[in-house]
Each structure stands twice: as C-alpha cells, then as structure tokens.
Design a protein around this motif. Structure first.
Motif, mmCIF file in Angstrom:
data_model
loop_
_atom_site.group_PDB
_atom_site.id
_atom_site.type_symbol
_atom_site.label_atom_id
_atom_site.label_comp_id
_atom_site.label_asym_id
_atom_site.label_seq_id
_atom_site.Cartn_x
_atom_site.Cartn_y
_atom_site.Cartn_z
ATOM 1 N N TYR A 97 28.552 45.940 45.218
ATOM 2 C CA TYR A 97 29.875 46.422 45.126
ATOM 3 C C TYR A 97 30.538 45.267 44.011
ATOM 4 O O TYR A 97 29.712 44.203 44.190
ATOM 5 C CB TYR A 97 31.179 46.771 46.672
ATOM 6 C CG TYR A 97 30.503 48.865 46.863
ATOM 7 C CD1 TYR A 97 31.206 48.951 46.809
ATOM 8 C CD2 TYR A 97 29.130 48.154 47.313
ATOM 9 C CE1 TYR A 97 30.937 49.890 47.309
ATOM 10 C CE2 TYR A 97 28.881 49.747 48.657
ATOM 11 C CZ TYR A 97 29.420 50.648 48.241
ATOM 12 O OH TYR A 97 29.567 51.704 48.745
ATOM 13 N N SER B 190 41.231 36.789 32.782
ATOM 14 C CA SER B 190 41.535 37.809 34.147
ATOM 15 C C SER B 190 40.796 37.534 35.242
ATOM 16 O O SER B 190 41.878 37.703 36.449
ATOM 17 C CB SER B 190 43.020 38.281 34.606
ATOM 18 O OG SER B 190 42.948 39.215 33.676
ATOM 19 N N LEU C 92 39.048 45.224 50.193
ATOM 20 C CA LEU C 92 38.794 43.763 49.037
ATOM 21 C C LEU C 92 38.103 43.213 49.998
ATOM 22 O O LEU C 92 37.217 42.063 50.166
ATOM 23 C CB LEU C 92 39.375 42.904 48.527
ATOM 24 C CG LEU C 92 39.710 42.550 47.730
ATOM 25 C CD1 LEU C 92 38.731 43.130 46.328
ATOM 26 C CD2 LEU C 92 40.690 41.279 46.782
ATOM 27 N N ALA D 236 33.837 42.867 50.812
ATOM 28 C CA ALA D 236 33.392 42.121 49.547
ATOM 29 C C ALA D 236 32.633 40.313 49.841
ATOM 30 O O ALA D 236 32.989 39.725 49.805
ATOM 31 C CB ALA D 236 34.437 41.543 48.803
ATOM 32 N N VAL E 31 27.095 42.238 48.528
ATOM 33 C CA VAL E 31 27.020 43.326 47.998
ATOM 34 C C VAL E 31 27.591 42.513 46.409
ATOM 35 O O VAL E 31 27.449 43.424 45.272
ATOM 36 C CB VAL E 31 28.183 44.155 48.570
ATOM 37 C CG1 VAL E 31 27.870 44.687 49.379
ATOM 38 C CG2 VAL E 31 29.582 43.292 48.915
ATOM 39 N N LEU E 32 28.662 41.357 46.313
ATOM 40 C CA LEU E 32 28.815 41.098 44.902
ATOM 41 C C LEU E 32 27.500 40.247 43.902
ATOM 42 O O LEU E 32 27.372 40.766 43.314
ATOM 43 C CB LEU E 32 30.302 40.263 45.674
ATOM 44 C CG LEU E 32 31.548 40.602 45.893
ATOM 45 C CD1 LEU E 32 32.138 38.947 46.325
ATOM 46 C CD2 LEU E 32 32.693 41.094 44.920
ATOM 47 N N GLU F 238 34.021 37.373 37.389
ATOM 48 C CA GLU F 238 34.517 38.034 38.919
ATOM 49 C C GLU F 238 33.562 38.098 39.504
ATOM 50 O O GLU F 238 34.645 37.379 40.864
ATOM 51 C CB GLU F 238 36.004 39.047 38.433
ATOM 52 C CG GLU F 238 36.584 39.112 39.604
ATOM 53 C CD GLU F 238 37.466 38.827 39.736
ATOM 54 O OE1 GLU F 238 37.738 37.732 38.530
ATOM 55 O OE2 GLU F 238 37.649 38.953 40.910
ATOM 56 N N ASP F 239 32.861 38.421 39.444
ATOM 57 C CA ASP F 239 32.488 39.172 40.548
ATOM 58 C C ASP F 239 31.214 37.862 41.302
ATOM 59 O O ASP F 239 30.999 37.034 43.090
ATOM 60 C CB ASP F 239 31.584 40.183 40.676
ATOM 61 C CG ASP F 239 31.722 41.391 40.840
ATOM 62 O OD1 ASP F 239 32.977 41.203 40.979
ATOM 63 O OD2 ASP F 239 31.687 42.724 40.897
ATOM 64 N N LEU G 175 34.453 35.445 43.018
ATOM 65 C CA LEU G 175 34.591 36.196 44.455
ATOM 66 C C LEU G 175 33.948 35.929 45.809
ATOM 67 O O LEU G 175 32.979 35.089 46.598
ATOM 68 C CB LEU G 175 34.575 37.096 44.515
ATOM 69 C CG LEU G 175 35.571 37.920 45.980
ATOM 70 C CD1 LEU G 175 36.881 37.126 46.392
ATOM 71 C CD2 LEU G 175 36.106 38.990 45.676
ATOM 72 N N PHE H 207 40.201 34.487 36.084
ATOM 73 C CA PHE H 207 39.990 34.726 37.324
ATOM 74 C C PHE H 207 40.786 34.751 38.476
ATOM 75 O O PHE H 207 41.664 34.301 39.920
ATOM 76 C CB PHE H 207 38.664 34.765 38.167
ATOM 77 C CG PHE H 207 37.995 33.989 37.629
ATOM 78 C CD1 PHE H 207 37.491 35.118 36.513
ATOM 79 C CD2 PHE H 207 37.089 33.005 37.283
ATOM 80 C CE1 PHE H 207 36.260 35.381 35.940
ATOM 81 C CE2 PHE H 207 36.183 33.225 36.529
ATOM 82 C CZ PHE H 207 35.393 34.144 35.584
#
Lengths: 1059, 506
Positions: free
Chosen positions: A703, A759, B35, B38, B42-43, B105-106, B109, B150
């Motif tokens: 995901y 971003s 979210l 997350a 999974v990320l 981004e993943d 996070l 980010f």
C-alpha cells in the motif's frame, strides 16, 4: 334598476364561479372587485368567490393576469358566473422555474428559456437535446460521438468550474437525474443518462441559466438547470398520439488527406508502410499488400496490383449508411378528477460502421397518473428505460490488451489503398497475418473483433402530493427515486501473426507486428438517488397593490453509486470472452460513493401593481462531502422585474407592446465529491509508462500513500452572478428582443491541483481559484409575414462568453487541466480558462535555433500560447415558414474561434496524410530563418551561425512528428473550433382535417427532416469536426479528441397521428 | 390548521438538524484504507517496487541507450528522443513523479512510523532504499528537493538542495540507521515483506555499506578528500555485498513481470524498438566475451551504429534485440558492482587494508557478472586469464581503473540498472569517447597512429544527436512536473553540463 335607484345601503352578497374559456376549468386567484370601489376579493381554489356589494355598486370587474379583464353589470341575480378568455398578450407565458414552481414569465427577474416538446422532436432525435442545438442562446449542445446513443455535452454560459462539473443539472418532473457517464476515459462512449429521457414524452423544457434562477437547487444547479416537464393527461376522452420516423445516418464530414504522395516512408515506396511518405502519385500499376503469398502448391503466386494514385472519397466510403427507427405511442385522458398519460417509445438504430457493431436499442415506458379529492391531490410518474448498445472502441487505442480502434487504424491507411476493399478482413490478403502493414491493424478487424456491449435499466419517478390548507397556503411533498443498473462487457480478441507470415517479420522491412493478447472486461455500475422535498407554498394578495407568493421548504438528497470491474488479459482461447479464459489472474477494481445533502430554503415574490416584482430566495445546505465545520453554507439571491410598458401605461398603438427590464443577483454554493477530506492509502499499482507493476507481488501486499493530498478544511465553492436583461416586443409582437448580460464569479473552486512531486504527492485538493465569466446573450425574433395562410418567423441568436482566470492557489501561475503528449490545457492567471500551451522553438536574436539534424530545438524555459478553448461567439438562425398546411423550418448554427487538440491531426501528420505535410512539395528544405550552434565562445556558450543543415528526405517526416519536432509540430495539431452547420431542416405537411377526420384521426402530419446536413470548416482544419470528442463531456473533454470518429448526418421522415 | 402546519415544518426541520450529524457522517472512504493503516509492512514493499519499476523500467532504457548497449531500431520510433539526446523537460516526468511521490514518500513514512515503533529493521531497510532512490535522482538531476521535501500541504513548493549536500545528509541517515539495534530479527510475516533479502539484516548492513562506498566513490572528482576519508572509514570494518541486492521476484504475468519487459515487450505495440548497439557489440566481439549470447541471443548479432535509426538499409530491420524475459531481475546493486566498487577503492587508495586485493575483487566482479548471465565462474576466469585485451586481463592492464570500469560497464547490461554505466562514464571518462563515428573504418583500425589502434567499445556521438557541438548528455532537465508547479525549481541547465560529481573535462 328601479330597485337599485331606490334602495339605500341595501347590502347583499354576490357569489359565483370563474372559469376559463379554454378548458372550462375554474380559475383561482382572480381579482373580483366592485367597480369603482376598494371592495373586493379573489377567487378560491375552485374559482368561487363571494363578495358583498352595496346598492351603489353597478358592476364587478374580474381580472387576472393572463386573461382579458371583464366588467359584468350587476343584475338582480345574486349569482354571477364568469367565463374569462385568455389574453395572450398579457399572459406572455407561465413558465416553470426552480423547484417546479409555475411562475408568470413577466415576474421573473432573470433569463429563462422554454423549449416546447414539438420543437425538440421535429427532427426525431433519439437523444433528448439533439433537436435543441443552436436554438437557445448561451446553451452549447454538442453530440460528442459518432455512434448512435453516444453522449451529449451541454454547457450553459461557458465553462467556469475548473475541476468540477460544468454540465447542467437535469430535473425531470422534480426528480434530479443522475447524469453520470461511466468509463468516460476508456474510449467507449456508452452515452449519458439524461438521454434516457424520451423527447417524445416531453411537454416542454425550461432552461435556467444564471445563479439567481438556479439558487434554490444549490450545489448541483451551479452550472445551470434543465427542467423537464413530461406530458400529462387531460380530462376528456382518451387521446392517442402516434409517431413513427425513419432516419438515415452517414458520416457528416471526414478528413481530407493530401492528394499528391502515396504509400511509403522517407520518400521511398515501401510495401509494408502505413504512411503516405512515399513518392508522388504516378498512376502506374504497382503491387500492394503482401508479396509471395501462397507460394508453392496451395494457390500459387499471387500479388495484388493497383494504380499508384489517390483514391477519391476513400475515407467516406469506409462507412455505411446507418438507420434509426423511432416509434412512439402515447395515450392520455381522464376524468375531471383523475388523469393519466401512458407513453411508450422504441428506438432501434444501427450506426454508420459496416456490420452490426454499432447498434443502439432503447425502450422507454412512462406512466403518469394524477388524481384529486377535495383539497388534496396526488400525482405519480414512473419511467423505465432499457437501453442496450454495441459500441466500438474509439480512439487510437493502440494497446495490446485493449485492442485498436477502427478509426485509429483507418487513419493509418495510405490514401492509395482502397479502404473499402479491406472489409473482408478474413480474406487471405487482409487478415491479421497478411494485412499490408505490420504497424497497424485492419480497421475492419478491429471493428469486428474488439468491442463492447452495454445494458442499462433505468427507473426514475416520483410521487407528488399537494394539500391546500387555505386559499393561500398549499403544502407539497415530493419523494423521488432514480436508480439504474448498468452492465457492460468489453473485449478484444487475441491474435498473433502466423510464423513466417508477412506480419511476422516476413515483409520487406522485416518488421513484426506484436501479438494482440486479447482481453475481457466485465463491469457493473449501479447508481441510486433519492430526493425528498417538503414545502409550503403561499400566495397572498396583501393589499390591492401588493401580492406576495412564497415558499418555505426542506430538501433531503441521498445518492451514490457502486462500481466494480474485473478484467483479464491474455486469452487462452481466442474469440471466447470469459474471465476464466486465461492463465493470468483476473484483476478487479471497485469504487463506492455515497453522499447526502440537506437543504432548507425559502423564496418570496413580492408584486406591486402587476408591474414590479421582487423575488428573494435563500437556501442553506448541509453536505456530507465537506468537513464538519465547513459543511453548512447559506446563499441568497434577489431579482427584480419591472414591466416598463405597464408602468408607463404604453398602448399597443405606440408600437411597443411589451417592455420589461430585469436585474438579478444570486449566489450559490457548491460542495464536492465524497471522500476528499481524509488522507488515505491506495493498493499499490505503479505505472511503468506502458503497462504497470501491481501488488500483490510475491504474495506480499503493498500500500502506498495516496498521491492525492486531501484537505480537511475544504470550503464550499462560492458562485456569485449578476444578470441584467431586457425583453422588448414591438408592433403587435411581430418583433421581439431579449438581451441578457451576465457577470459570474466562481470563487474558492475545489480542484485537484497538480503539485510538485517533491511534496510527496502528485495532486492536492484545494479551494482556490477564481474564474469570472462575462457574457452576452441576445435573441431577436421577428415575424415578417403573418397572414391567415402564410406566416414566417425568424429567430436570431447571438451569444458570447468570456472567461477569465482571476486567481490561482499558493503562488501557482498555472494549473494543468488536461494534457496529451507535450500539450497542456491550463488555467493561467489573467487568461481565459483552458489555454493550450505547447513547446515553441528556441529563438536566438530572432532566428530559430535548429539542432544538428536541422530540426528546431524547443525553448527549454518557455512554452507557447496556442490559443484557448473559448470560442469568440456563437450565432444561430432559425426560420420557420408556414404556408397553409405546409411548414418549413431550418436552423443554421455558427461558432467562431477557440481551439482544440486533435490527435487525428497528429496521426495524419505522422503518417504524412495531413495536407500540411506537402510543404515545399516535399523537397529538401532548410528551416527558414534558422541558426545552428557551431562551437562555443570563451564562456562556454554556444556560438550560432546560419543553419546549413537541410531537412532531407530521410527526416522530412520527422519535421511533422511531435516527438521529433515538438517545437513546430503542434501548429498542425491544435485546430480551430470554428464551424458553420446547417443544423436542422424540417418540411412538414398537416393533412387536411376534413380528410383525416373522416377516418377518425384528429390530426396528422408528415414531415421530412435533416440534421447536420452540411458542415463547413475553415481551410485550416481538414481533419475533424470540432464538436466531436472522446475525452469526456466536461471541461477536461473540451481539450479535444483522440482519433474520434466523424459526426453523424441525419435525414429522415416522420409521421405524427393523433386520434 | 395553520399552527399545525407551522409546527410540522418546525418539527421536521428539527428532526433533520438533529439527524444532520449522523446523516452527513458518511465521508470516510470505503474504497481506500485510512492513513492509520500505513505500517512499514505495507509501505516498504510498495516503495521498493516503485523504485524498481522506474529505475529498472524507463530509466533503464535511458541508461542502456546512453551507455550505448542499445540503440533505436531503424523501423520503429519509440525511443528516438532518447537516442538523439533530445530530452526535454516534458520527458521522463513519470519517473521523477513516481520516485518522489510513490517511492520516497512511502520510504519516508515507513521510516517515521518504524522509528515510532522502534522497528529498527524497517528503519534500516527503508533508509537504505531511500538513499539509493535519492542517489539516482541526484545523479540524474544534480539537484532535487531534500530538506523541504515530503511536507505535503505545508510546503508544496520545496526548495532544491545541492546534490552534494543531499549525499552528505543521506550518508548520515544511513549511519544513524546502522547505529540502531537492527539485529533483532523480523517476524516471519514481516520478513516476507522484504522482497530483497527476506529480512536478512546482515545483508541489509552489507547493502548499506556498499551503497555508502558507491556514494563516496562518486565524490572522487569533486570532493577527493571526503571520498578518501569516507572509504577509509568503511574499510575500518569492511562489510560489503557479495550477493545481488534487488528484486528477483517477477513472474510471467502481466503487471507482475519485470518492468523493462512489461513496458518494452508486453505493453508496447512494437516489441523490437530496441536493438543492439554496435558500440557495445564491437567491444564484446573484440574481447570475445561469452556474455554476448546471453545479452543478444547470438554470439554474432547484427547491430546498428549508435543513433543511426534513419538508416534505410533494410538489412538493419533484423538487427538483434536484447534478450528480455518477464522474469528478469532488477538489481539495485549487483554483486558484480559491489566487487568492482571494492576493486576501484583498493586501486585508488592503496593504503587501506581490506584484507583482499584489487585484483581479487576485480575477478570476483567479472565472475559474479558471468554467474548472473547463466555462465560459470570458471568461464569468467578463462575469459580474463586468456585475454590479450588490457580491458579484460588484469595482469596486462596498464590502467586498472579503466579495466575495472570497462568490465563494470559490460556487467551493467544485465539486471536493469544500465543507468550505472552512464553514471560511471560521466564520473571516470570510461569508456572513452571516440573521435570517429563507429561506421568509420578508423573506428576498428585507426591508422592515424602507429601502431594502429582499435576504438571498439569507445562511445560515439549518436548519429542524429541534437545537442550542440556533439556534446554528450550528462544529466536530464528538471521535469515539467516540477518546473510548472514549483517556482523554486532552479533555472534549466543544458543537459550536456555534468552534474556536481561529473568529470568537467573529457
């Protein structure tokens, strides 16, 4: 008289009923006044009145708007029943306004247009608004597709919403209609739901354009509202209306290729090429198609031969004539208390593509029943539409899984190859193994082997109850439902050129056509919408000079959809389309959407002396789609109507029969789609430019943070509109002018704005952006001839809309709305909405810089402005001539200016068929006024010298190819929207009543008609009709088209019979 | 009656407004997880796949054209803009976009959430992959946003950071991740989400060190002292990869296959756009390299001179295409690359003591490359020991760096990381640039010098190259997705300007 003379203050009461001459029905609200006094009353709902008179009274005056005032002397009887005849001049008309409220048009302070049902069906269109094209100022209606039942785009007063909906809200008998169009980006046009409304069953439509007119619809009415009133039964014996029409269709306009150069590439004749870059036509007999077919014992050596020359009408001959059958029967009637109307329409259509691959069938049932008991009346209507179609793939599909589209493949056939001959796509020479080029497929193969079936069942209806509480208050409750269930199946067949065949590399170039792996898509789409409305309607004469009507109400709306799609690729057994026919796992997607809205609203209309009317509305919505704290919003509107002619007491003899001035100001709010508040994850599905990489991988789920950044502080969009207008009628209404100016500002627009990927996101949902639209709408009507036997009516329309992007968010100077290759359609501050930006050549001191191959270099820091989507103006001219029982009508529609992107033009440029590609007779040339880098100066900067590198035969085509020459190629690909169309011609004959009555028929009319009979495009567009498109019906779709088919021309005959 | 009516209106209004909260409380998407779901589990796999899909997909195509393994077919058009160096800001946007908003981004996070839960294994894994992905971007664009990236809605126009600053920061991030106790083994279900090493933290530490070694060696031109100090630090406790680090999980199924294959073969309407470049084929031929057959399916492939796609000779229509399989892996750092990096470090800094020799690492590199191509280590040894070519045989090599980089270049043609060949050339100048085009007889036998020399393998300027003065591309332009949306994007620089670590004069 004697009694009266001698009587003294002898009061008595006169009662009676006022009825209308036309229909014998009672007229409520008639002013009943003792002449010369202030005593008076009005009639009740049953037309009854009761008035006390003194002995001095001599007569009673009965007056009501829309009827001729009558003064009746008082006699001895205490009962005076009056029959009023309608006064057309004063009545103007009663029109339907927001929430289905009937209002006298004269009281409206805003522009409103009514189109009668007969107008809509004169040329028997199967889509609801096909017959309205070019007939209403400020309303742009275009049929986007070239297949029967395709979707229609309707834009009222121009585009103003950057990311939202610019299509109007359709309301049928008070029921909001879900007009969503599934899969609009998948190149299958299955039509839109508004077309499920049967034009044969429409009494009239009312088009509300401005914010003041639509304010009571709130959110969804912010791009205009089309109110549809269906036919209702009338008391009397059963009346049967029957109509039948047969319409033939063909391609209205096809592209015009260049006529000088034939098959080949880089100037050479090459048997297996899909381009027109070969030598000049010489008419000499040459081979075409595969060579060496059937070598050996089977059928011997065979080779196709034909003269190397341009084939006239090659493209138009690729199509057939289509046929549409449209049959309608309506039965209506009823008693004094109960009426009914039953309607059934059957449409059967086969489009212009050869064979049965573009079929459209529609069955529409509608039943309306109304009944009343004392102060209570109830009516209900139920509509059921079943629609099935076979739809070909549109566009330059060009994918191994989706297959290719007919038109995309057709564009890649050299102009010396007879397209028509290829129809037999299983023939040895034209099949997938041996089609002349490995770079494209036989379009007739694409047509027959790739396609879609679509079935929808659509039910909508309502129950509407009224209860008259007092003579001035009525309660109304309406519950409606609109549900549809849609299933579609799309497929493409698998094929692989047989080993050793022409297209398996055994051609003169050694090129191989990739296998089509085949696919099967199964998709279901269900929508629902429930709408409830509870309202109280007031009507009160406050004083002799003042009248007041009003509404207070509440509205609850609940709607949504669920969508699920499963598909599989790599079919194991060709021509068998089932999800299990593959060794590959199927892939499924689903999407569910649900939203609710509660609104409270009120409206007051204050009239003064029948010539000054003030209308005020207010509505407060609470929506589920915005975040708590931002989801309740109020918006008001006000409008003023001033009947100048009446206020000044102008007599018809002055030449001015009617003069009215309007002013209105309205605001509306607009919410957004569901689920744009909270951030989410998405199941990972990574594009790899062509194809994708999709989880689960290796039995592991993945995901990813959704690339769209949602926004918990979204506010409603705010629309404010000011409208000024005038309606003037002269010389016994022989000349009329209706002019409107509007200025609309849409602020805080909710849009998914592309943002810098650094971003962490690709787009952000934001409130931003202000777009202002200003425009002018002018309707001039005239009746130059009006005698008993001959009448000639002319209507001229003019409209223009100018949008201006006033503000963009967060320092952005532009927002991309849609793009293809390097063309962006953008919103740029200070410019109209929807500007085309594309690369331009790099200039050095006024010279074009070319690269080492002689082709211009793009400017790395600037983009060019290639114009906007916005036309300069529209004009329409409608003529209706009646001579005795014959009528002749025609409409000319003219649009000037504006641009669109044409991928057909790109493809035609790429293959060398675009007439623009014969520049310099395809001789070697040097780009005019060009320079080329040659060495560097002391600072390392390139030194430019006069360019001496020519564009030669081997890269002549590169000059027109946007991937090789992006700096120049877009000039031939971004085209003008200008067109002039002979939109509609109808010739009708009403059979003499004396004749038809003898066989039990009350009315009979035969007519012949045509639509889109002639299209004129300017010289700069040889390619495609600017109205078609397959990229959607809204703003993003205004971008243009991708190998969309030609528009349709219709001509046919119709018979209407009533008995 | 009137009162009743008003009452009913008020009552219904009340009902509606009381009910409003519930009625409108339906705006949580049923279609996507929120979210809060997350987790790194999974990320991380998602982000790794994003990196592989773009670096091993379209960027691998860019790398293999610009490293002159492949060239555009004469009978198709797909990659002509790459082959002619005609790359504008409109090109390759999808790679930049996916690497930032998909992969990085993943990773970011995943790192944040893993730190919060003290999942140090995921912190290390995500940090290494973040650094690898960032490095590709820095090497392609010279500068990209880092310090302000980010930040979502709070900063949609991040400033760009200098490439060197990003390198320094990434190296610190890796060091910090390595400083945590990442050795706690992952649970078996968590381990399965590591599609690279199956949760083997020892290999992740090796990957981290090897990546750091690669980054320090990138700095040899611009910051030689830092490069040396960094390499020396790593060699205090040498711990580098001896296996391939990458994704080898692809299967022959649409959407689950190798991204280069999915793009160029499965989903494109012409599968033979990519053909063997004479530059690469000439080198493999002259060195009698047995890897030729695994690269092109034949030991004597027909090839096309680099960028000669307008040639109308129909014989070229059947030039060899690379062997591509749906199950091909995507390497981030291959075992061969690791050994070649070590070999280079040991040659450059003889003072460091790695407990191994440069020659051993060089030979291990070629052996690893042979093994990845389905050949045996002994084949590699025979190839090297028997060669008379100083770009193959270590012992006769007069320029060890050049020998290493040539063989490294050959190795990068396998494993979908061809960009590395392009970067190495920009950094080291090897393979050299030929002053004649490969169609010239002088390319194979340059008689202008005595004794005559052979230029086989030297890079030639693409025949239809569009850059001024036949200058090679050294970077790609900032993408329009950034230029159009971020006013902090630096001014465009010609693609022929080297990035910060590139050789400035070749």
């Amino acid at each position: 008289m004697l009694l009266v003379t001698h009587g003294f203050a002898q009061n008595r009461t006169i009662t009676g009923t006022v009825t209308a001459k036309d229909d014998n029905l009672p007229i409520p609200g008639v002013s009943v006044k003792v002449t010369g006094s202030s005593t008076g009353t009005i009639t009740d709902v049953n037309g009854r009145y009761s008035v006390k008179i003194t002995s001095r009274a001599t007569s009673i005056t009965f007056s009501s708007v829309g009827f001729t005032t009558q003064v009746i002397p008082i006699g001895t009887s205490n009962t005076i029943n009056v029959v009023l005849s309608s006064d057309n001049r004063q009545l103007g008309e009663v029109v339907v306004t927001a929430l289905g409220i009937n209002q006298q048009k004269r009281t409206l302070g805003y522009s409103q247009t009514t189109v009668k049902g007969e107008t809509m069906t004169e040329s028997s269109p199967i889509d609801m608004l096909g017959g309205v094209q070019g007939k209403v100022a400020g309303v742009t209606i275009s049929e986007k597709g070239s297949t029967p039942g395709g979707s229609t785009s309707v834009i009222i007063r121009g585009y103003s919403s950057i990311g939202g909906v610019n299509q109007p809200l359709y309301v049928i008998d008070g029921v909001p209609l879900d007009n969503s169009r599934p899969n609009q980006n998948n190149y299958y046009d299955f039509g839109n739901n508004a077309n499920d409304v049967d034009p044969n069953n429409i009494e009239n439509i009312s088009i509300l354009k401005g914010s003041e007119a639509t304010a009571l619809y709130g959110t969804r009415g912010s791009s205009g509202v089309i109110l549809i009133t269906t036919k209702k039964g009338k008391a009397g014996k059963p009346k049967v209306d029957f109509s039948t029409s047969t319409t033939l269709t063909n391609a209205a306009i096809t592209f015009t290729p260049q006529k000088e150069f034939g098959q080949g590439w880089s100037g050479s004749f090459i048997l297996s090429e899909n381009g027109d870059w070969g030598p000049k036509y010489d008419g000499v007999l040459r081979p075409w198609g595969p060579t060496g077919l059937g070598t050996g014992a089977t059928i011997g050596l065979q080779q196709l031969l034909k003269p190397f020359s341009f084939i006239e009408n090659n493209v138009s001959n690729a199509f057939d004539t289509g046929i549409e059958l449209n049959n309608h029967i309506g039965i209506s009637g009823g008693s004094e208390t109960t009426t009914y109307n039953i309607s059934y329409t059957n449409v059967n259509s086969n489009g212009i593509l050869p064979g049965n691959y573009d079929l459209f069938k529609k069955n529409e049932f509608a039943v309306t029943v109304g009944t009343k008991y004392k102060n209570f009346d109830v009516s209900t209507s139920l509509n059921y539409t079943a629609r099935t179609s076979s739809v070909p793939l549109s566009g330059n599909g060009n994918s191994t899984t989706l297959g290719n589209g007919f038109y995309g493949s057709l564009l890649q056939i050299p102009s010396d190859i007879p397209i028509k001959d290829l129809r037999d796509y299983k023939n040895l020479f034209f099949n997938t193994d041996n089609y002349f080029t490995p770079y494209a497929e036989n379009p007739y193969y694409d047509l027959a082997e790739n396609g879609a079936h679509y079935t929808t069942n659509h039910v909508f209806g309502n129950i509407n109850m009224n209860y008259r509480l007092t003579d001035w208050v009525k309660l109304n409750f309406q519950q409606s439902a609109d549900v549809s269930a849609t299933y579609d199946k799309r497929w493409s067949n698998a094929n692989n050129p047989a080993p050793g065949s022409w297209n398996a590399g055994n051609n003169v170039e050694g090129a191989t056509r990739i296998a089509d792996v085949g696919s099967d898509f199964e998709e279901s789409w269900n929508t629902f919408e429930y709408d409830s409305k509870l309202q109280a309607l007031f009507e009160k004469k406050i004083s002799p000079s003042f009248t007041l009507n009003g509404i207070l109400g509440a509205n609850y709306n609940d709607r949504g959809f669920s969508w699920i799609q499963t598909y599989v690729t790599n079919l194991t057994i060709p021509s068998f389309y089932q999800i299990n026919n593959s060794t590959v796992s199927p892939i499924s997607y689903q999407n569910t959407s649900h939203r609710r809205l509660i609104g409270f609203y009120g409206q007051a209309n204050l009239g003064y002396k029948d010539y000054l009317f003030l209308n005020v509305t207010g509505r407060n919505d609470v929506t589920s789609t915005l975040a708590p704290g931002h989801n309740s919003y109020f918006y008001p509107s006000a409008s003023l109507s001033f009947i100048l002619s009446q206020a000044l007491g102008l007599k018809p003899s002055s030449g001015i029969t009617f003069a009215k001035l309007r002013a209105a100001y309205g605001r509306t709010g607009s919410d957004t789609d569901p689920y744009r508040i909270y951030n989410t994850l998405t199941a990972t599905n990574i594009p790899v430019t062509f194809g994708r990489l999709q989880f689960p991988l290796n039995n592991v789920a993945g995901y990813s943070v959704n690339n769209t950044l949602f926004n918990p502080s979204l506010q409603p969009e705010a629309i404010a509109e000011t409208e000024l207008g005038a309606e003037l009628r002269f010389f016994d209404d022989r000349l009329s002018i209706d002019a409107t100016y509007y200025n609309r500002t849409r602020k805080k627009q909710i849009l998914e704005v592309p943002i810098a990927p650094s971003s962490g996101y690709a787009t952000e949902v934001e409130n931003f952006g202000t777009v202002r639209n200003r425009g002018l709408e002018l309707t001039v009507g005239g009746t130059p001839v009006k005698t008993k036997d001959v009448q000639w009516d002319i209507t001229y329309l003019y409209s223009m809309d100018r949008s201006l992007v006033e503000e963009l968010p967060a320092g952005l100077d532009k927002v991309v709305i849609n793009n293809f290759y390097d063309v962006n359609m953008v919103a740029v501050k200070g410019q109209p909405l929807g500007v085309f930006q594309a690369p331009i050549p790099l200039m050095e001191n006024g010279h074009v810089v070319v690269n080492s191959t002689g082709i211009p270099v793009i400017d790395p820091n600037n983009v060019g402005d290639y114009g906007s989507i916005q036309p300069q103006f529209h004009m329409g001219l409608t003529n209706n001539v009646r001579v005795k029982d014959f009528t002749l009508g025609f409409t000319i529609d003219y649009q000037q200016g504006g641009k669109f992107y044409s991928n057909s033009a790109y493809l035609l440029s790429f293959v060398g068929a675009n007439p623009e590609t014969v520049y310099n007779d395809r001789n070697v040339f040097i780009v005019p006024n060009s320079v080329q880098a040659n060495g560097t100066d002391a600072n390392g900067k390139p030194v430019y010298v006069e360019n001496s590198t020519p564009i030669n035969h081997s890269n002549y085509y590169s000059y027109y190819n946007l991937s090789d020459n992006p700096a120049m190629a877009y000039r031939n690909i971004i085209l003008t929207r200008t067109f002039v169309k002979l939109r509609e011609v109808t010739l009708g004959y009403n059979l003499p009543k004396a004749f038809v009555n003898r066989i039990g028929i009350s009315n009979a009319k035969v007519s012949v008609f045509g639509r889109n009979l002639y299209t004129w495009l300017p010289a700069s567009n040889h390619i495609v009709d600017p109205e078609v498109g397959n990229l959607g019906s809204d703003l993003a779709g205004a971008f243009g088209e991708d190998a969309s088919g030609p528009p349709l021309r219709y001509y046919g005959a119709r018979l209407n019979v009533s008995f | 009656m009137k009162k009743n009516f008003i009452k009913s209106i008020i009552l219904s209004a009340l009902f509606l407004s009381v009910g409003c909260k519930k009625i409108t409380d339906i705006n949580v998407s049923p279609n996507n997880p929120s979210l809060s779901a997350a987790t790194p589990e999974v990320l991380f796999p998602s982000a790794v796949a994003s990196t592989a899909a773009r670096v091993g997909g379209e960027l691998n195509i860019l790398g293999s054209f610009w490293s002159q393994y492949y060239t555009q077919s004469t009978i198709a058009n797909q990659y002509r803009n790459i082959d002619s160096y005609n790359i504008t800001r409109y090109d390759l946007n999808a790679d930049y976009n996916e690497l930032f908003s998909g992969a990085l981004e993943d990773y970011q996070l995943a790192i944040t959430n893993a730190k919060a839960n003290k999942q140090w294994g995921f912190v290390l894994m995500s940090t290494v992959m973040k650094a690898y992905t960032y490095e590709v971007l820095v090497d392609l664009y010279d500068q990209v946003p880092y310090t302000q990236a980010f930040q979502g809605a709070s900063n949609i126009q991040p400033v760009f950071d200098k490439g060197h600053d990003i390198y320094v920061a990434l190296l610190k991030e890796i060091d910090d991740a390595l400083a945590q106790n990442y050795s706690v083994p992952l649970s078996s279900s968590d381990a399965s989400t590591d599609l690279i090493f199956g949760g083997d933290m020892k290999k992740w530490a090796e990957f981290a060190h090897t990546l750091e070694l690669k980054m320090y060696l990138r700095m040899v031109n611009a910051y030689p002292a830092d490069a040396q100090a960094g390499v020396a630090k790593l060699y205090a406790n040498p711990d580098f990869l001896s296996v391939d680090a990458g994704l080898n999980i692809f299967i022959n199924t649409p959407n689950k296959d190798n991204p280069f294959y999915e793009y160029n073969i499965r989903s494109l309407n012409v599968t033979t756009n990519i053909r063997a470049s004479y530059t690469f084929v000439s080198f493999l031929t002259i060195t009698q390299d047995p890897r030729m057959a695994s690269y092109f399916g034949t030991s004597k492939p027909t090839s096309i001179n680099q960028g000669d796609y307008l040639n109308t000779n129909t014989a070229l229509g059947s030039a060899a295409s690379p062997v591509q399989k749906p199950t091909d892996p995507v390497w981030f750092i291959s075992a061969a690359e690791s050994h070649f990096l070590q070999a280079e470090a040991l040659v450059r800094y003889p003072s460091i003591n790695g407990g191994t020799t440069a020659k051993a690492q060089y030979m291990a590199g070629v052996e690893a490359s042979f093994i990845d191509n389905g050949l045996a280590a002994s084949d590699a040894d025979n190839f090297m020991n028997n060669s008379t070519n100083d770009k193959v045989n270590w012992d006769i090599s007069t320029n060890k760096i050049r020998t290493i980089i040539y063989q490294k270049w050959v190795s990068f043609a396998q494993g979908c990381h061809a960009l590395e060949g392009f970067f190495d050339q920009e950094r080291t100048g090897y393979p050299e640039i030929s002053d004649v085009y490969s169609s010239s007889p002088l390319y194979t036998e340059d008689t202008r010098v005595t004794p005559s020399v052979n230029h086989a393998g030297q890079w030639v300027y693409s025949l239809n190259g569009v850059t001024p003065n036949k200058m090679f591309p050294k970077r790609i332009p900032f993408p329009s997705s950034e230029v159009d949306r971020n006013k902090n994007t630096p001014t465009a620089v010609p693609i022929t300007t080297p990035v910060w670590w590139g050789l400035t004069a070749q």
